[in-house]
Write a protein that holds these residues in place. Structure first.
Motif, PDB file in Angstrom:
ATOM      1  N   LEU A   1       1.234  -1.228  -0.351  1.00 63.64           N
ATOM      2  CA  LEU A   1       0.056  -0.187  -0.004  1.00 63.64           C
ATOM      3  C   LEU A   1       0.735   1.355   0.182  1.00 63.64           C
ATOM      4  O   LEU A   1       0.514   2.120   0.216  1.00 63.64           O
ATOM      5  CB  LEU A   1      -0.676   0.458   1.618  1.00 63.64           C
ATOM      6  N   GLY A   2       1.643   1.376  -0.158  1.00 60.87           N
ATOM      7  CA  GLY A   2       3.245   2.240  -0.383  1.00 60.87           C
ATOM      8  C   GLY A   2       4.157   2.069   0.716  1.00 60.87           C
ATOM      9  O   GLY A   2       4.188   1.272   1.780  1.00 60.87           O
ATOM     10  N   ARG A   3       4.465   3.949   0.904  1.00 60.91           N
ATOM     11  CA  ARG A   3       4.969   3.589   1.962  1.00 60.91           C
ATOM     12  C   ARG A   3       4.880   3.922   3.611  1.00 60.91           C
ATOM     13  O   ARG A   3       3.617   4.414   3.742  1.00 60.91           O
ATOM     14  CB  ARG A   3       5.964   5.023   1.922  1.00 60.91           C
ATOM     15  N   PHE A   4       5.641   3.707   4.243  1.00 62.26           N
ATOM     16  CA  PHE A   4       4.826   3.552   5.982  1.00 62.26           C
ATOM     17  C   PHE A   4       6.246   4.869   6.922  1.00 62.26           C
ATOM     18  O   PHE A   4       7.328   3.816   6.330  1.00 62.26           O
ATOM     19  CB  PHE A   4       5.158   2.271   6.383  1.00 62.26           C
ATOM     20  N   ARG A   5       5.752   5.520   7.473  1.00 64.75           N
ATOM     21  CA  ARG A   5       6.540   6.218   8.239  1.00 64.75           C
ATOM     22  C   ARG A   5       6.027   7.056   9.069  1.00 64.75           C
ATOM     23  O   ARG A   5       5.253   7.969   8.749  1.00 64.75           O
ATOM     24  CB  ARG A   5       7.708   6.934   7.372  1.00 64.75           C
ATOM     25  N   LEU A   6       7.027   7.253  10.136  1.00 70.36           N
ATOM     26  CA  LEU A   6       5.558   8.032  11.128  1.00 70.36           C
ATOM     27  C   LEU A   6       6.442   9.170  11.445  1.00 70.36           C
ATOM     28  O   LEU A   6       7.838   9.657  11.641  1.00 70.36           O
ATOM     29  CB  LEU A   6       5.179   7.426  12.090  1.00 70.36           C
ATOM     30  N   ASP A   7       5.567   9.917  11.737  1.00 65.69           N
ATOM     31  CA  ASP A   7       5.694  11.131  11.904  1.00 65.69           C
ATOM     32  C   ASP A   7       6.910  10.929  13.425  1.00 65.69           C
ATOM     33  O   ASP A   7       5.736  11.327  14.336  1.00 65.69           O
ATOM     34  CB  ASP A   7       5.034  13.174  11.595  1.00 65.69           C
ATOM     35  N   GLU A   8       7.687  12.150  13.527  1.00 67.83           N
ATOM     36  CA  GLU A   8       8.179  12.375  14.760  1.00 67.83           C
ATOM     37  C   GLU A   8       8.319  12.842  16.166  1.00 67.83           C
ATOM     38  O   GLU A   8       7.834  12.442  16.962  1.00 67.83           O
ATOM     39  CB  GLU A   8      10.147  12.151  14.447  1.00 67.83           C
ATOM     40  N   ALA A   9       6.991  14.415  15.644  1.00 69.54           N
ATOM     41  CA  ALA A   9       6.902  14.960  16.607  1.00 69.54           C
ATOM     42  C   ALA A   9       5.057  14.280  16.979  1.00 69.54           C
ATOM     43  O   ALA A   9       4.295  14.388  17.859  1.00 69.54           O
ATOM     44  CB  ALA A   9       6.662  16.297  15.723  1.00 69.54           C
ATOM     45  N   THR A  10       4.668  13.721  15.344  1.00 72.13           N
ATOM     46  CA  THR A  10       2.353  13.664  16.013  1.00 72.13           C
ATOM     47  C   THR A  10       2.152  12.439  15.633  1.00 72.13           C
ATOM     48  O   THR A  10       1.309  12.200  16.366  1.00 72.13           O
ATOM     49  CB  THR A  10       2.004  14.199  14.965  1.00 72.13           C
ATOM     50  N   GLY A  11       3.149  11.452  15.850  1.00 74.28           N
ATOM     51  CA  GLY A  11       3.271   9.698  15.826  1.00 74.28           C
ATOM     52  C   GLY A  11       2.011   9.550  14.578  1.00 74.28           C
ATOM     53  O   GLY A  11       1.891   8.616  13.808  1.00 74.28           O
ATOM     54  N   LEU A  12       1.512  10.858  13.646  1.00 75.00           N
ATOM     55  CA  LEU A  12       1.223  10.254  12.096  1.00 75.00           C
ATOM     56  C   LEU A  12       1.083   9.421  11.386  1.00 75.00           C
ATOM     57  O   LEU A  12       2.820   9.197  11.322  1.00 75.00           O
ATOM     58  CB  LEU A  12       0.189  11.887  12.216  1.00 75.00           C
ATOM     59  N   GLN A  13       0.313   9.017  10.493  1.00 74.06           N
ATOM     60  CA  GLN A  13       1.292   8.516   9.585  1.00 74.06           C
ATOM     61  C   GLN A  13       2.241   9.349   8.395  1.00 74.06           C
ATOM     62  O   GLN A  13       0.668  10.214   7.459  1.00 74.06           O
ATOM     63  CB  GLN A  13       0.579   7.388   8.670  1.00 74.06           C
ATOM     64  N   VAL A  14       2.666   9.709   7.486  1.00 75.12           N
ATOM     65  CA  VAL A  14       3.195  10.520   6.789  1.00 75.12           C
ATOM     66  C   VAL A  14       3.916  10.286   5.760  1.00 75.12           C
ATOM     67  O   VAL A  14       4.249  10.373   4.374  1.00 75.12           O
ATOM     68  CB  VAL A  14       3.582  11.698   7.861  1.00 75.12           C
ATOM     69  N   GLY A  15       4.693   8.782   6.217  1.00 72.38           N
ATOM     70  CA  GLY A  15       4.702   7.630   4.595  1.00 72.38           C
ATOM     71  C   GLY A  15       3.420   7.545   3.475  1.00 72.38           C
ATOM     72  O   GLY A  15       4.117   8.030   2.337  1.00 72.38           O
ATOM     73  N   HIS A  16       3.029   7.294   3.968  1.00 69.69           N
ATOM     74  CA  HIS A  16       2.053   7.082   3.296  1.00 69.69           C
ATOM     75  C   HIS A  16       1.126   8.405   2.232  1.00 69.69           C
ATOM     76  O   HIS A  16       0.524   8.931   3.489  1.00 69.69           O
ATOM     77  CB  HIS A  16       0.830   6.220   3.820  1.00 69.69           C
ATOM     78  N   GLN A  17       0.761   7.896   0.993  1.00 70.52           N
ATOM     79  CA  GLN A  17       0.073   9.189   1.027  1.00 70.52           C
ATOM     80  C   GLN A  17      -1.633   8.947  -0.066  1.00 70.52           C
ATOM     81  O   GLN A  17      -1.141   7.489  -0.414  1.00 70.52           O
ATOM     82  CB  GLN A  17       0.653  10.492  -0.685  1.00 70.52           C
ATOM     83  N   ILE A  18      -2.623   9.344   0.350  1.00 69.64           N
ATOM     84  CA  ILE A  18      -3.901   8.685  -0.127  1.00 69.64           C
ATOM     85  C   ILE A  18      -3.105   9.280  -1.700  1.00 69.64           C
ATOM     86  O   ILE A  18      -3.402  10.582  -2.263  1.00 69.64           O
ATOM     87  CB  ILE A  18      -5.121   9.423   0.045  1.00 69.64           C
ATOM     88  N   PRO A  19      -4.042   8.377  -3.064  1.00 67.48           N
ATOM     89  CA  PRO A  19      -3.836   8.737  -4.224  1.00 67.48           C
ATOM     90  C   PRO A  19      -4.931   9.620  -4.432  1.00 67.48           C
ATOM     91  O   PRO A  19      -6.037   9.604  -3.897  1.00 67.48           O
ATOM     92  CB  PRO A  19      -3.716   7.378  -4.945  1.00 67.48           C
ATOM     93  N   ILE A  20      -4.898  10.032  -5.125  1.00 61.87           N
ATOM     94  CA  ILE A  20      -6.169  11.704  -6.018  1.00 61.87           C
ATOM     95  C   ILE A  20      -6.421  10.453  -7.401  1.00 61.87           C
ATOM     96  O   ILE A  20      -5.145  10.676  -8.281  1.00 61.87           O
ATOM     97  CB  ILE A  20      -6.387  12.167  -6.060  1.00 61.87           C
ATOM     98  N   VAL A  21      -7.483  10.321  -8.089  1.00 59.48           N
ATOM     99  CA  VAL A  21      -7.910   9.581  -9.034  1.00 59.48           C
ATOM    100  C   VAL A  21      -9.274  10.550  -9.387  1.00 59.48           C
ATOM    101  O   VAL A  21      -9.754  11.706  -8.722  1.00 59.48           O
ATOM    102  CB  VAL A  21      -8.394   8.194  -8.640  1.00 59.48           C
ATOM    103  N   GLN A  22      -9.146  10.519 -11.289  1.00 66.00           N
ATOM    104  CA  GLN A  22      -9.810  11.344 -11.978  1.00 66.00           C
ATOM    105  C   GLN A  22     -10.686  10.416 -13.154  1.00 66.00           C
ATOM    106  O   GLN A  22     -10.077   9.736 -13.314  1.00 66.00           O
ATOM    107  CB  GLN A  22      -8.866  12.461 -12.512  1.00 66.00           C
ATOM    108  N   TRP A  23     -11.958  11.096 -12.251  1.00 63.98           N
ATOM    109  CA  TRP A  23     -12.753  10.248 -14.062  1.00 63.98           C
ATOM    110  C   TRP A  23     -12.594  10.894 -14.951  1.00 63.98           C
ATOM    111  O   TRP A  23     -12.256  11.949 -15.367  1.00 63.98           O
ATOM    112  CB  TRP A  23     -14.676  10.919 -13.794  1.00 63.98           C
ATOM    113  N   GLN A  24     -11.956  10.616 -16.061  1.00 66.01           N
ATOM    114  CA  GLN A  24     -11.324  10.415 -17.995  1.00 66.01           C
ATOM    115  C   GLN A  24     -12.136   9.974 -18.474  1.00 66.01           C
ATOM    116  O   GLN A  24     -11.586   7.992 -18.226  1.00 66.01           O
ATOM    117  CB  GLN A  24      -9.926  10.549 -17.473  1.00 66.01           C
ATOM    118  N   ALA A  25     -13.130   9.786 -19.586  1.00 69.52           N
ATOM    119  CA  ALA A  25     -14.010   9.346 -20.398  1.00 69.52           C
ATOM    120  C   ALA A  25     -14.626   7.536 -19.716  1.00 69.52           C
ATOM    121  O   ALA A  25     -14.313   6.621 -20.308  1.00 69.52           O
ATOM    122  CB  ALA A  25     -12.896   8.878 -21.152  1.00 69.52           C
ATOM    123  N   GLY A  26     -14.404   7.924 -19.122  1.00 73.57           N
ATOM    124  CA  GLY A  26     -15.872   6.960 -18.092  1.00 73.57           C
ATOM    125  C   GLY A  26     -14.884   6.579 -17.123  1.00 73.57           C
ATOM    126  O   GLY A  26     -15.660   5.168 -16.903  1.00 73.57           O
TER     127      GLY A  26
END
Length: 386
Positions: free
Chosen positions: A308-333
């Motif tokens: 599912l991509g990269r895994f890395r935790l932010d040192e300050a917040t503990g939130l997941q910052v390695g993973h990025q949510i992909p953005i999709v676009q509707w193109q020709a159906g």
């Protein structure tokens, strides 16, 4: 002498979120079957606890059994209650939220990027293609409305946008949409029915880009017709991806193994649950034990890639910052991944085409160009992804 690694999964097995909880259980079951840990552990022994209707009680029951590791439930409310009920380390399997910051939940290991962070990708994609866009209009509702507003405002500042945000009660999308001011970029985050009601009103306006949180679903957007074209949405995982990983199988290999074991294809929830196991296993191998403090420290130091991509935790917040949510676009159906660039399957089409009223073919905004409408021919421009 060998011994099993005991793992407790607290997740809804009955109730309204049972389908997601059971998908997560299937994902962890596959991981438990395939995980290879160093001695003294010779296998993974998995026990599931039903988080419905009381996730805190379920977590307390799991903790009382004394497992080596705890995996937390699907669903934000369930996870908040469950994680607040124990000081044991909990791997956050199915509740990606910025509320699980280290300052509030110091013993939670966040596996996925917070759901509310998806507007970051939208704004980054637009800014990379368009230096003139300035105003973001956000329409939000539901339990995460405050969270999505905060994240969007922070992302907008980072990308030099201004934001007009509007929160509405569930079921009042049409009224809220009619009152929304104009802007360059539209972002809507609400339930499927509310988003559909808002889309039928708002997508007849000439936004340069428009994004809806549930628009990745073909079923949810089918009734929009031409209005769906060039819509942006947070994407899901890619089950057929063969992109190499540093930890665990590729997405295609996982999909094949999951389907062979369970007789059904994996969902994104199942994939994230499986990845949770992968991160737990890697942390145990790194620290050589199962003591909470050691496993937590090991997890915080992991920087790897999974199906599912990269895994890395932010040192300050503990939130997941390695993973990025992909953005999709509707193109020709079809929905195609357009951001981040390294994961793109199609160029990002910008600015957006729009339909001004029912029955009309899609076209670009007519008239004299304004500061938010650069002087370009009336057709969408397609920018390269590299």
């Amino acid at each position: 002498m060998t011994t099993p690694l005991t793992v407790a999964l607290v997740t809804p097995l009955t109730g309204p979120d049972a389908a997601q909880g059971l998908a997560g259980l299937r994902g962890v079951t596959l991981w438990a079957r395939d995980e290879r840990l160093p001695l003294p552990w010779d296998e993974v022994s998995l026990t599931a606890y039903d988080a419905y209707p009381d996730s805190a009680a379920a977590m307390r029951a799991a903790v009382a059994a004394g497992p080596d590791a705890l995996l937390g439930p699907y669903g934000h409310r369930a996870a908040l209650a469950a994680c607040a009920s124990t000081d044991r380390v909990v791997f956050n399997t199915g509740a990606p939220s910025t509320r699980f910051v280290r300052q509030a939940f110091p013993n939670v290991v966040n596996i996925a990027a917070a759901t509310s962070t998806w507007p970051r990708g939208v704004l980054a994609a637009v800014r990379a293609a368009d230096r003139r866009a300035r105003k973001v209009v956000l329409l939000a509702s539901g339990d995460t409305a405050v969270e999505i507003t905060s994240v969007t405002k922070a992302a907008a500042v980072a990308q030099s946008f201004e934001v007009a945000s509007h929160v509405f009660p569930p079921g009042k999308a049409a009224l809220a949409a009619t009152r929304l001011p104009p802007g360059d970029i539209l972002i809507v985050h609400a339930g499927p029915d509310d988003e559909l009601a808002a889309a039928n009103i708002l997508l007849r306006r000439p936004w340069r880009a428009a994004a809806f949180s549930t628009a990745v679903s073909a079923q949810a957007t089918a009734s929009l017709g031409d209005l769906r074209e060039q819509l942006l949405a947070p994407g899901s995982w890619m089950p057929e991806s063969t992109q190499p990983t540093a930890t665990g199988p590729t997405a295609r290999e996982f999909t094949a193994d999951f389907t062979a074991l369970h007789g059904v294809a994996p969902t994104e929830t199942a994939a994230w649950a499986y990845v949770t196991g992968l991160i737990l296993g890697r942390a145990i191998r790194y620290c050589g034990g199962v003591q909470d403090a050691s496993v937590l420290a090991a997890a915080r130091g992991i920087d790897t890639t999974t199906l599912l991509g990269r895994f890395r935790l932010d040192e300050a917040t503990g939130l997941q910052v390695g993973h990025q949510i992909p953005i999709v676009q509707w193109q020709a159906g079809a929905s195609r991944t357009v951001w981040p660039r390294e994961s793109a399957r199609a160029p990002f089409a910008h600015p957006r085409l729009f339909t001004s009223r029912p029955g009309m073919a899609s076209r670009t905004s007519p008239g004299t160009p304004t500061p938010t409408q650069p002087r370009t021919p009336p057709a969408s421009r397609t920018l390269p992804t590299t």
